[in-house]
Write a protein that holds these residues in place. Structure first.
Motif, PDB file in Angstrom:
ATOM      1  N   THR B  38       0.839  -1.209   0.000  1.00 33.66           N
ATOM      2  CA  THR B  38       0.000   0.000   0.000  1.00 33.66           C
ATOM      3  C   THR B  38       0.870   1.253   0.000  1.00 33.66           C
ATOM      4  O   THR B  38       0.579   2.221  -0.700  1.00 33.66           O
ATOM      5  N   ASP B  42       0.855   3.989  -2.720  1.00 31.27           N
ATOM      6  CA  ASP B  42       0.603   5.348  -2.267  1.00 31.27           C
ATOM      7  C   ASP B  42       1.654   6.306  -2.845  1.00 31.27           C
ATOM      8  O   ASP B  42       1.346   7.413  -3.254  1.00 31.27           O
ATOM      9  N   GLN B  43       2.896   5.821  -2.867  1.00 34.40           N
ATOM     10  CA  GLN B  43       3.966   6.662  -3.392  1.00 34.40           C
ATOM     11  C   GLN B  43       3.794   6.911  -4.894  1.00 34.40           C
ATOM     12  O   GLN B  43       4.189   7.938  -5.418  1.00 34.40           O
ATOM     13  N   ALA B  46      -0.665   8.584  -4.867  1.00 30.41           N
ATOM     14  CA  ALA B  46      -1.243   9.602  -3.978  1.00 30.41           C
ATOM     15  C   ALA B  46      -0.797  11.001  -4.392  1.00 30.41           C
ATOM     16  O   ALA B  46       0.334  11.189  -4.843  1.00 30.41           O
ATOM     17  N   GLU B  48       0.857  13.654  -3.648  1.00 35.73           N
ATOM     18  CA  GLU B  48       1.812  14.229  -2.698  1.00 35.73           C
ATOM     19  C   GLU B  48       2.923  14.919  -3.473  1.00 35.73           C
ATOM     20  O   GLU B  48       3.134  14.635  -4.646  1.00 35.73           O
ATOM     21  N   ASP B  55      -4.568  14.782  -8.018  1.00 37.48           N
ATOM     22  CA  ASP B  55      -5.994  14.461  -8.043  1.00 37.48           C
ATOM     23  C   ASP B  55      -6.742  15.212  -9.131  1.00 37.48           C
ATOM     24  O   ASP B  55      -7.891  14.891  -9.424  1.00 37.48           O
ATOM     25  N   ASN B 380       1.940   6.911   6.383  1.00 38.68           N
ATOM     26  CA  ASN B 380       1.173   8.118   6.682  1.00 38.68           C
ATOM     27  C   ASN B 380      -0.233   7.717   7.160  1.00 38.68           C
ATOM     28  O   ASN B 380      -0.569   6.543   7.248  1.00 38.68           O
ATOM     29  N   ARG B 382      -2.999   7.805   5.704  1.00 34.77           N
ATOM     30  CA  ARG B 382      -3.777   7.044   4.717  1.00 34.77           C
ATOM     31  C   ARG B 382      -3.410   5.565   4.795  1.00 34.77           C
ATOM     32  O   ARG B 382      -4.269   4.692   4.869  1.00 34.77           O
ATOM     33  N   TYR B 386      -5.628   2.294   5.860  1.00 37.06           N
ATOM     34  CA  TYR B 386      -5.760   1.071   5.055  1.00 37.06           C
ATOM     35  C   TYR B 386      -5.429  -0.140   5.941  1.00 37.06           C
ATOM     36  O   TYR B 386      -6.129  -1.148   5.926  1.00 37.06           O
TER      37      TYR B 386
END
Lengths: 221, 420
Positions: B38, B42-43, B46, B48, B55, B380, B382, B386
């Motif tokens: 995850t 995420d890296q 997401a 960031e 997004d 993080n 998030r 999860y």
């Protein structure tokens, strides 16, 4: 208070059908202390389980406080057991993972009350059976007599009208048995608790108001 | 009531240490694997830094060129992307900015006679306005620098360390890929998993040694489009699809290719398009990729969950007397289900706690090892959520069935010590 009408209990397997109780009629009035006697396998414990709503009769009617319980669902049976009945077992059946006071609190877990009220009631019940000094102990740290006293405290903590005791002195020596019996007599005399006690011991049965005798599942007296 | 349940749960865990160890081991190892996966996802996906607007960013990451005989799927050429994006921001107000960038490739330099490889990316000036790099020194190059072919470069901190011994680099020159660039900015390292932003050195596209790239439909470029909001995605997608279709008229080698496939995708959609070879211009079906991720996670969790169910069933065997007592004193079947599920969730949360600590250690080791260049993998909020979700999945699914079996135990049989 307790009314059994033409109650029978059969146990069926693929091959055999065993009659545990055959056409039992029994009335126990409020405040009565009766004992149930008979040889092993005659149906004493089955009778107690039916009165305690732990089992259902194959035929006949069981009523508590004038109410037939044959149409009660799991939740209603649980509520009646919690509010009206208290159980004392020969094997004590204390939860070994819980302390004495936590064991006594078990029936109150299923009632709406605060932790503080629950603890107060459990300590009072332990005081009633003379075990105030053992509240933090675990069951394995107690003698047989003390364990049975914890079991009595657990049975009376919710102030049930009926106590059902299945050979409460069966695993104890005579002195401890007498102690347990005197607690039950006291509960019956002073708090008008109705008690049905299964026993093998005529000495204990003599101390009750009435003896019901069973033989091969039939009531003989 | 919960306190009483937790007391029993703790005691039961302590009583059967081997089963507890197996349970916790299964839960925590599964969680470690899933949380590391995850964190990796995420890296990549997401929003960031520097991809803070991820997004509301679409990209033309890959295109397909086809004819009856031949098919190409891969990165686009600058010519195609330039044609598709030309005047897009003025003609479609929903598009705030667009940028064309090359896919990073390795470039060679020589430092004190030693060969040094760096990741090298060519971008336009808008690239720096869509992405939010953290500048340690200087500033990005501008659209003017790109237009005029200025030989300027932005480098990352690791490259500064390698080439300039960590000393300030702005104003100094760097020789790379046979060209010399003046350093105008130094940014914090970007993890390799940030596929759009990642590189060691960024230079203007126009510094290419030849200008033939300007007409190519096939090459090693991609484009990103910053929408004003996600709600604009459908309109932007259909405009890009129309423009790609229109670009078919300008295919430089029409004897080879006739049709163009592709579209503006989110990053997830782009992976989905590659994995599922979606030819549709309109939709890359990112939900399919999400479905695959979900399916893989479920498959990975099934085994430890089944294992937990078995362990829980065997733990119940020990507790028939307690079940009988609780039933005798007023617990309904559903109350007992609740108790056992609470206990099981408690166990899985302990496993989750251990898993979290182990996952943090694994991620920190991964970061330190350099196996994933410049990785900044971390737990993080998030990823933690999860993980918590996964743990609750374990707790509920591995607890409900044994709890149901337990609750159905007849009180008389339970008190006699009969097994479930």
């Amino acid at each position: 208070m307790i009314h059994l009408q033409e109650v029978s209990k059969l146990y069926r397997t693929d091959r055999v059908e065993t009659t545990a109780l055959d056409n039992i009629n029994l009335d126990v009035g409020k405040g009565e202390f009766i004992s149930v006697m008979g040889p092993s396998g005659c149906g004493k414990s089955t009778l107690l389980n039916l009165i305690g709503l732990l089992d259902e009769p194959t035929s006949g009617k069981v009523a508590l406080d004038g109410k037939a319980i044959d149409r009660y669902g799991d939740r209603d049976l649980a509520r009646v057991r919690n509010e009206r009945l208290g159980f004392i077992f020969q094997q004590f059946h204390l939860v070994s993972d819980l302390s004495v006071v936590d064991n006594v609190e078990i029936p109150l877990l299923y009632r709406k009350m605060s932790n503080k009220e629950r603890r107060r009631a459990a300590l009072a019940a332990l005081d009633r059976v003379g075990l105030s000094s053992r509240t933090r102990h675990f069951p394995t740290q107690l003698s047989g007599g003390q364990q049975q006293r914890v079991a009595i405290a657990r049975a009376i903590v919710g102030r049930p009208g009926i106590l059902l005791a299945d050979e409460p002195t069966g695993n104890l020596d005579s002195q401890m048995g007498d102690e347990i019996m005197s607690i039950l007599e006291d509960l019956n005399a002073n708090e008008k608790t109705t008690i049905v006690m299964v026993t093998h011991d005529p000495r204990m049965a003599e101390k009750t108001h009435r003896v019901v005798r069973l033989f091969d599942g039939r009531q003989v007296q | 009531m919960i306190k009483n349940y937790l007391k029993v749960a703790l005691k039961v865990l302590g009583r059967r240490k081997f089963f507890t160890f197996i349970s916790l081991f299964g839960i925590s190892v599964t969680l470690v694997v899933l949380m590391v996966a995850t964190a990796l996802l995420d890296q990549v996906f997401a929003p960031e830094a520097p991809e803070v607007h991820g997004d509301r960013t679409l990209g033309i990451y890959q295109v397909g060129l086809r004819s009856e005989q031949i098919a190409y799927t891969g990165f686009a050429g600058y010519g195609l992307l330039d044609r598709v994006l030309r005047n897009l921001t003025t003609e479609v107000p929903a598009v705030e900015r667009t940028s064309i960038l090359s896919v990073q490739s390795t470039a060679i330099s020589y430092l004190d006679g030693k060969r040094v490889e760096s990741w090298f990316k060519r971008t336009d000036g808008e690239f720096w306005r869509i992405l939010d790099f953290q500048f340690l020194e200087g500033q990005p190059f501008s659209q003017d620098d790109e237009k005029n072919g200025h030989h300027v470069a932005v480098i990352n901190a690791s490259t500064r360390d390698r080439f300039f011994g960590g000393k300030p680099a702005v104003g100094k020159t760097i020789a790379i890929d046979g060209q010399t660039f003046r350093v105008v900015g130094v940014v914090k390292d970007v993890p390799v998993l940030r596929v759009v932003a990642f590189s060691d050195v960024w230079v203007p596209i126009s510094t290419f040694k030849s200008s033939t790239y300007r007409k190519d439909y096939i090459g090693n470029f991609m484009a990103i489009l910053l929408a004003r909001s996600r709600a604009d995605f459908p309109a932007i997608r259909s405009e890009v699809a129309a423009r790609l279709k229109a670009a078919e008229a300008g295919i430089p080698n029409p004897e080879m290719y006739k049709w163009i496939f592709g579209g503006a995708d989110t990053l997830l959609g782009a992976f989905s398009r590659v994995l599922f070879s979606t030819n549709s211009l309109a939709d890359s079906h990112p939900e399919r990729l999400l479905g695959v991720f979900l399916l893989l996670m479920m498959l990975f969790m099934i085994l430890p969950t089944v294992n937990l169910v078995n362990i829980n069933l065997s733990r119940i065997l020990d507790r028939s007397s307690e079940i009988g007592v609780r039933k005798a004193f007023g617990a309904s079947s559903w109350t007992l289900v609740g108790q056992f599920v609470v206990e099981n969730v408690f166990l899985t949360l302990i496993g989750a706690g251990i898993g979290l600590i182990l996952a943090a250690a694994v991620l920190s080791t991964l970061n330190a090892s350099g196996a994933i260049p410049y990785s900044d993998l971390h737990l993080n909020g998030r990823v933690f959520l999860y993980g918590l979700g996964i743990a609750l999945f374990f707790g509920l699914f591995s607890g409900v069935y044994p709890a149901w079996r337990m609750s159905k135990l007849h009180p008389v049989q339970a008190l006699r010590g009969r097994q479930v």
